[in-house]
Scaffold this motif. Sequence first.
Motif, PDB file in Angstrom:
ATOM      1  N   PHE A 109       0.826  -1.196   0.000  1.00 18.14           N
ATOM      2  CA  PHE A 109       0.000   0.000   0.000  1.00 18.14           C
ATOM      3  C   PHE A 109       0.867   1.256   0.000  1.00 18.14           C
ATOM      4  O   PHE A 109       0.679   2.177  -0.798  1.00 18.14           O
ATOM      5  N   GLU A 110       1.835   1.306   0.897  1.00 18.32           N
ATOM      6  CA  GLU A 110       2.659   2.505   1.055  1.00 18.32           C
ATOM      7  C   GLU A 110       3.611   2.735  -0.103  1.00 18.32           C
ATOM      8  O   GLU A 110       3.791   3.877  -0.539  1.00 18.32           O
ATOM      9  N   LEU A 111       4.231   1.703  -0.627  1.00 16.67           N
ATOM     10  CA  LEU A 111       5.169   1.885  -1.740  1.00 16.67           C
ATOM     11  C   LEU A 111       4.478   2.416  -2.988  1.00 16.67           C
ATOM     12  O   LEU A 111       4.992   3.306  -3.666  1.00 16.67           O
ATOM     13  N   ILE A 112       3.303   1.893  -3.271  1.00 16.53           N
ATOM     14  CA  ILE A 112       2.560   2.373  -4.436  1.00 16.53           C
ATOM     15  C   ILE A 112       2.115   3.819  -4.217  1.00 16.53           C
ATOM     16  O   ILE A 112       2.224   4.660  -5.114  1.00 16.53           O
ATOM     17  N   ALA A 113       1.646   4.131  -3.013  1.00 15.47           N
ATOM     18  CA  ALA A 113       1.232   5.505  -2.712  1.00 15.47           C
ATOM     19  C   ALA A 113       2.405   6.479  -2.844  1.00 15.47           C
ATOM     20  O   ALA A 113       2.253   7.575  -3.385  1.00 15.47           O
ATOM     21  N   LEU A 114       3.584   6.095  -2.353  1.00 17.19           N
ATOM     22  CA  LEU A 114       4.771   6.962  -2.441  1.00 17.19           C
ATOM     23  C   LEU A 114       5.127   7.307  -3.879  1.00 17.19           C
ATOM     24  O   LEU A 114       5.568   8.421  -4.165  1.00 17.19           O
ATOM     25  N   ALA A 115       4.964   6.347  -4.768  1.00 21.59           N
ATOM     26  CA  ALA A 115       5.289   6.587  -6.174  1.00 21.59           C
ATOM     27  C   ALA A 115       4.461   7.729  -6.756  1.00 21.59           C
ATOM     28  O   ALA A 115       4.903   8.428  -7.663  1.00 21.59           O
ATOM     29  N   PHE A 116       3.277   7.944  -6.217  1.00 27.56           N
ATOM     30  CA  PHE A 116       2.429   9.052  -6.662  1.00 27.56           C
ATOM     31  C   PHE A 116       2.688  10.328  -5.857  1.00 27.56           C
ATOM     32  O   PHE A 116       2.773  11.422  -6.412  1.00 27.56           O
ATOM     33  N   ILE A 117       2.801  10.201  -4.550  1.00 31.79           N
ATOM     34  CA  ILE A 117       2.798  11.354  -3.653  1.00 31.79           C
ATOM     35  C   ILE A 117       4.080  12.184  -3.685  1.00 31.79           C
ATOM     36  O   ILE A 117       4.021  13.412  -3.706  1.00 31.79           O
ATOM     37  N   VAL A 118       5.244  11.563  -3.666  1.00 31.24           N
ATOM     38  CA  VAL A 118       6.505  12.316  -3.545  1.00 31.24           C
ATOM     39  C   VAL A 118       6.695  13.322  -4.674  1.00 31.24           C
ATOM     40  O   VAL A 118       6.893  14.513  -4.418  1.00 31.24           O
ATOM     41  N   PRO A 119       6.634  12.922  -5.940  1.00 32.39           N
ATOM     42  CA  PRO A 119       6.873  13.923  -6.986  1.00 32.39           C
ATOM     43  C   PRO A 119       5.807  15.011  -7.055  1.00 32.39           C
ATOM     44  O   PRO A 119       6.128  16.190  -7.251  1.00 32.39           O
ATOM     45  N   VAL A 120       4.563  14.638  -6.852  1.00 29.99           N
ATOM     46  CA  VAL A 120       3.478  15.624  -6.946  1.00 29.99           C
ATOM     47  C   VAL A 120       3.559  16.626  -5.792  1.00 29.99           C
ATOM     48  O   VAL A 120       3.451  17.836  -5.997  1.00 29.99           O
ATOM     49  N   SER A 121       3.772  16.156  -4.573  1.00 31.75           N
ATOM     50  CA  SER A 121       3.821  17.068  -3.425  1.00 31.75           C
ATOM     51  C   SER A 121       5.036  17.985  -3.483  1.00 31.75           C
ATOM     52  O   SER A 121       4.946  19.147  -3.091  1.00 31.75           O
ATOM     53  N   ALA A 122       6.158  17.510  -3.980  1.00 34.09           N
ATOM     54  CA  ALA A 122       7.351  18.359  -4.108  1.00 34.09           C
ATOM     55  C   ALA A 122       7.072  19.530  -5.052  1.00 34.09           C
ATOM     56  O   ALA A 122       7.468  20.664  -4.775  1.00 34.09           O
ATOM     57  N   LEU A 123       6.376  19.264  -6.128  1.00 33.25           N
ATOM     58  CA  LEU A 123       6.017  20.332  -7.067  1.00 33.25           C
ATOM     59  C   LEU A 123       5.015  21.307  -6.463  1.00 33.25           C
ATOM     60  O   LEU A 123       5.143  22.526  -6.623  1.00 33.25           O
ATOM     61  N   LEU A 124       4.020  20.793  -5.774  1.00 30.92           N
ATOM     62  CA  LEU A 124       2.950  21.641  -5.255  1.00 30.92           C
ATOM     63  C   LEU A 124       3.393  22.583  -4.141  1.00 30.92           C
ATOM     64  O   LEU A 124       2.941  23.722  -4.096  1.00 30.92           O
ATOM     65  N   VAL A 125       4.224  22.120  -3.236  1.00 35.92           N
ATOM     66  CA  VAL A 125       4.619  22.976  -2.115  1.00 35.92           C
ATOM     67  C   VAL A 125       5.943  23.693  -2.355  1.00 35.92           C
ATOM     68  O   VAL A 125       6.414  24.430  -1.501  1.00 35.92           O
ATOM     69  N   GLU A 126       6.518  23.459  -3.524  1.00 32.24           N
ATOM     70  CA  GLU A 126       7.766  24.111  -3.908  1.00 32.24           C
ATOM     71  C   GLU A 126       8.848  23.945  -2.843  1.00 32.24           C
ATOM     72  O   GLU A 126       9.542  24.884  -2.462  1.00 32.24           O
ATOM     73  N   LYS A 127       8.965  22.730  -2.364  1.00 29.40           N
ATOM     74  CA  LYS A 127      10.004  22.374  -1.405  1.00 29.40           C
ATOM     75  C   LYS A 127      10.965  21.428  -2.094  1.00 29.40           C
ATOM     76  O   LYS A 127      10.652  20.800  -3.103  1.00 29.40           O
ATOM     77  N   ASP A 128      12.146  21.336  -1.529  1.00 27.56           N
ATOM     78  CA  ASP A 128      13.147  20.425  -2.054  1.00 27.56           C
ATOM     79  C   ASP A 128      12.598  18.998  -2.042  1.00 27.56           C
ATOM     80  O   ASP A 128      11.950  18.583  -1.084  1.00 27.56           O
ATOM     81  N   SER A 129      12.881  18.271  -3.098  1.00 31.66           N
ATOM     82  CA  SER A 129      12.364  16.899  -3.176  1.00 31.66           C
ATOM     83  C   SER A 129      12.932  16.019  -2.064  1.00 31.66           C
ATOM     84  O   SER A 129      12.277  15.069  -1.627  1.00 31.66           O
ATOM     85  N   THR A 130      14.134  16.358  -1.577  1.00 32.29           N
ATOM     86  CA  THR A 130      14.709  15.600  -0.455  1.00 32.29           C
ATOM     87  C   THR A 130      13.855  15.785   0.801  1.00 32.29           C
ATOM     88  O   THR A 130      13.600  14.819   1.521  1.00 32.29           O
ATOM     89  N   ASP A 131      13.425  17.031   1.046  1.00 35.10           N
ATOM     90  CA  ASP A 131      12.551  17.271   2.196  1.00 35.10           C
ATOM     91  C   ASP A 131      11.242  16.505   2.057  1.00 35.10           C
ATOM     92  O   ASP A 131      10.751  15.914   3.025  1.00 35.10           O
ATOM     93  N   MET A 132      10.685  16.520   0.862  1.00 39.48           N
ATOM     94  CA  MET A 132       9.424  15.813   0.652  1.00 39.48           C
ATOM     95  C   MET A 132       9.611  14.305   0.765  1.00 39.48           C
ATOM     96  O   MET A 132       8.737  13.609   1.258  1.00 39.48           O
ATOM     97  N   LEU A 133      10.779  13.814   0.343  1.00 39.23           N
ATOM     98  CA  LEU A 133      11.051  12.393   0.488  1.00 39.23           C
ATOM     99  C   LEU A 133      11.169  12.020   1.964  1.00 39.23           C
ATOM    100  O   LEU A 133      10.631  10.999   2.400  1.00 39.23           O
ATOM    101  N   LEU A 134      11.835  12.876   2.756  1.00 40.63           N
ATOM    102  CA  LEU A 134      11.951  12.613   4.198  1.00 40.63           C
ATOM    103  C   LEU A 134      10.589  12.666   4.884  1.00 40.63           C
ATOM    104  O   LEU A 134      10.272  11.815   5.727  1.00 40.63           O
ATOM    105  N   VAL A 135       9.789  13.671   4.536  1.00 40.52           N
ATOM    106  CA  VAL A 135       8.439  13.763   5.107  1.00 40.52           C
ATOM    107  C   VAL A 135       7.626  12.539   4.697  1.00 40.52           C
ATOM    108  O   VAL A 135       6.967  11.912   5.527  1.00 40.52           O
TER     109      VAL A 135
END
Length: 142
Positions: A13-39
Amino acid sequence: MQIRERLFHAVSFELIALAFIVPVSALLVEKDSTDMLLVSAGMTLFAVIWNYVYNLLFDKFIGSNRMERKIGIRVVHALGFEIGMLVFTIPLVSWYLSLSFIDTLILEAGMLSFILIYTGVFNWLYDVYQPYKKYFGKQCSE
């Protein structure tokens, strides 16, 4: 579900969700992708633990025959899971990303919209196709 299958279910469940969430959220909140990956990794770790505990409790109260669950029970299941996630994650995400409470609510609302649908669809497909039993054999989960 036995312990091994519950773990397989939660991690899948979580691995599939991460594949969608990390790239999209990094773009939306304009934060570093590393920060979004850690979150996302922190939320995923919490979600895996929460998924296991929540589903164990849900099965105990509702019953373990998941094939008989109708849409109403599936909606209650998904909503209960997400409310529990929000109570714990909103303050932590707000603090780590230095976002206001309102900005965090907006971010979480977007994620919640995705996850609510994803949770229902994932669990329904999981119950119908039973991938754990398909890949690891029925004897492993009983």
